[in-house]
Design a protein around this motif. Structure first.
Motif, PDB file in Angstrom:
ATOM      1  N   ASN A 346       0.791  -1.233   0.000  1.00 31.80           N
ATOM      2  CA  ASN A 346       0.000   0.000   0.000  1.00 31.80           C
ATOM      3  C   ASN A 346       0.820   1.277   0.000  1.00 31.80           C
ATOM      4  O   ASN A 346       0.258   2.374   0.053  1.00 31.80           O
ATOM      5  CB  ASN A 346      -0.942   0.005   1.210  1.00 31.80           C
ATOM      6  CG  ASN A 346      -2.015  -1.061   1.106  1.00 31.80           C
ATOM      7  OD1 ASN A 346      -2.566  -1.289   0.040  1.00 31.80           O
ATOM      8  ND2 ASN A 346      -2.300  -1.736   2.213  1.00 31.80           N
ATOM      9  N   SER A 368      -3.394   8.298   0.783  1.00 33.48           N
ATOM     10  CA  SER A 368      -3.492   6.905   1.210  1.00 33.48           C
ATOM     11  C   SER A 368      -3.495   5.966   0.012  1.00 33.48           C
ATOM     12  O   SER A 368      -4.061   6.265  -1.039  1.00 33.48           O
ATOM     13  CB  SER A 368      -4.776   6.721   2.024  1.00 33.48           C
ATOM     14  OG  SER A 368      -4.931   5.377   2.416  1.00 33.48           O
ATOM     15  N   ARG A 369      -2.828   4.818   0.176  1.00 31.06           N
ATOM     16  CA  ARG A 369      -2.797   3.725  -0.806  1.00 31.06           C
ATOM     17  C   ARG A 369      -2.101   4.124  -2.107  1.00 31.06           C
ATOM     18  O   ARG A 369      -2.348   3.545  -3.158  1.00 31.06           O
ATOM     19  CB  ARG A 369      -4.212   3.208  -1.099  1.00 31.06           C
ATOM     20  CG  ARG A 369      -4.986   2.787   0.135  1.00 31.06           C
ATOM     21  CD  ARG A 369      -6.379   2.307  -0.210  1.00 31.06           C
ATOM     22  NE  ARG A 369      -6.335   0.994  -0.847  1.00 31.06           N
ATOM     23  CZ  ARG A 369      -6.395  -0.153  -0.189  1.00 31.06           C
ATOM     24  NH1 ARG A 369      -6.474  -0.162   1.120  1.00 31.06           N
ATOM     25  NH2 ARG A 369      -6.358  -1.301  -0.828  1.00 31.06           N
ATOM     26  N   GLU A 387      -9.580  -0.720  -3.032  1.00 30.63           N
ATOM     27  CA  GLU A 387      -9.951  -1.767  -2.080  1.00 30.63           C
ATOM     28  C   GLU A 387     -10.111  -3.129  -2.730  1.00 30.63           C
ATOM     29  O   GLU A 387     -10.031  -4.165  -2.061  1.00 30.63           O
ATOM     30  CB  GLU A 387     -11.263  -1.387  -1.375  1.00 30.63           C
ATOM     31  CG  GLU A 387     -11.149  -0.181  -0.452  1.00 30.63           C
ATOM     32  CD  GLU A 387     -11.211   1.144  -1.204  1.00 30.63           C
ATOM     33  OE1 GLU A 387     -11.332   1.123  -2.464  1.00 30.63           O
ATOM     34  OE2 GLU A 387     -11.149   2.195  -0.555  1.00 30.63           O
TER      35      GLU A 387
END
Length: 399
Positions: A346, A368-369, A387
């Motif tokens: 990630n 994020s990610r 996701e």
């Protein structure tokens, strides 16, 4: 939510009263700078608390690869920004290099799988080498291919380099700066050594300019700590930059091997807990599934997962590494990605940035990610994983 500090000592912690969080930040710490036998040494008494001089834009300039009509990335491996704002992105599983326009539209494929000139077997590195020029490292074929104007214009044979070289960057003369090393599972030294190598692609001459701590030794028997440190090497402005991930010291070496600069600081140790183990095992599970698509049986996969996890055991009394990754951007700055148990999957969400002169510029939060692939000027190229595990390419601004 767990709040932790590693490279950076957090200033405003959730749960602290608002007035404390609104207080003016402390003045930036002064660095001690001295010269020792021609080596510039920059030292901080603690980990500096300095806000970054820039931040990521709230939304990416573009995201490509998420729509049905887009190119379907399977494993974004490397990526670079070119001088006109366009991007080249290497997909390891597809064995292709995708070119994107500055606005994120698909331009075409630079290279694809095969054995012919300009074709790919296994992608290693992808580096900018000029205005519209790229250097592609093909590990499978054992060669470096230079692309200019969208065409393969030169190939350099590297098969005689038999110690697993990896291209990290280019020096001021345009020659390859590489690291090499051959792993030996039975080594007895405290650290297995890697090598910094300068490869003159014109003359075919290889010079080993320095050794560095690469891989630490493991116990002869029993499980291993999954969060072992390691030696990390990048290239910034034509110099090797090295950090051992358990040691708060960054070392710059010129392409002739001389040490020219060192930066040091003093962080507080951070120890692993069950959250780290959970993130690690979740990341490992995802990576094993992606790397072994041929395994359809759930029982067979769980058996492989159990074997993999059986090699490791959490060591709560051993400090975590400080850094998960290190890279140099096009302006010569060095980015230290704070350690994260799931960084390989990630990416890293917090970076400390050092200036070319070794001073601490500040810390920055990444989206994020997103795994950062390249930073050039005010643009950041990254790989975003959603996701569902679908990868796409994103470009952010650093206003």
């Amino acid at each position: 939510m767990k709040v932790r500090a590693s490279l950076f000592l957090m200033g405003c912690v959730p749960g602290v009263v608002a007035t404390a969080c609104q207080a003016a930040p402390p003045p930036a710490p002064e660095a001690s700078v001295r010269d020792s036998a021609g080596i510039r040494i920059v030292e901080y008494e603690t980990t500096p608390e300095i806000p970054s001089p820039f931040t990521f834009s709230s939304q990416p300039i573009y995201r490509y690869g998420a729509e049905l009509e887009d190119y379907a990335f399977r494993s974004v491996w490397r990526g670079v920004l070119l001088s006109d704002g366009s991007a080249a992105v290497a997909d390891a599983f597809n064995r292709e290099v995708v070119l994107l326009e500055p606005d994120g539209t698909f331009r075409g494929l630079l290279a694809g799988p095969g054995d012919g000139p300009g074709e790919i077997d296994m992608i290693g590195g992808l580096l900018p080498a000029g205005h519209d020029t790229l250097l592609l490292e093909d590990i499978g074929h054992g060669r470096l291919t230079l692309f200019a104007g969208g065409e393969a214009v030169r190939e350099v044979d590297t098969r005689f380099l038999n110690r697993g070289p990896r291209v990290r960057g280019l020096d001021a003369e345009g020659q390859a700066l590489m690291t090499s090393g051959r792993y030996r599972p039975d080594f007895r030294e405290p650290w297995l050594q890697g090598r910094m190598v300068r490869f003159d692609m014109d003359a075919g001459v290889v010079d080993t300019i320095a050794a560095y701590d690469w891989v630490p030794s493991s116990p002869d028997e029993g499980p291993t700590n999954p969060f072992m440190p390691g030696g990390l090497v990048t290239v910034a402005q034509g110099s090797f930059v090295y950090l051992r991930s358990d040691t708060p010291e960054v070392v710059w070496r010129s392409s002739d091997g001389t040490t020219r600069q060192i930066a040091r600081w003093r962080p507080a140790p951070v120890y692993p807990d069950e959250d780290d183990w959970r993130l690690y095992t979740t990341s490992l599970r995802t990576q094993l599934r992606r790397a072994n698509p041929q395994i359809q049986s759930e029982a067979e996969f769980e058996e492989m997962m159990e074997r993999s996890l059986g090699r490791y055991e959490l060591a709560p009394d051993q400090p975590l590494p400080l850094v998960s990754e290190i890279f140099g951007d096009r302006g010569g700055r060095v980015w230290l990605g704070h350690w994260a148990a799931d960084a390989q999957l990630n990416g890293v969400t917090r970076y400390s940035i050092l200036a070319p002169d070794g001073s601490w510029l500040g810390d920055i939060e990444a989206p994020s990610r997103v795994r950062i692939l390249d930073v050039s000027g005010q643009r950041v190229l990254g790989a975003f994983r959603d996701e569902l595990g679908v990868e796409s390419v994103v470009v952010y601004e650093l206003p």
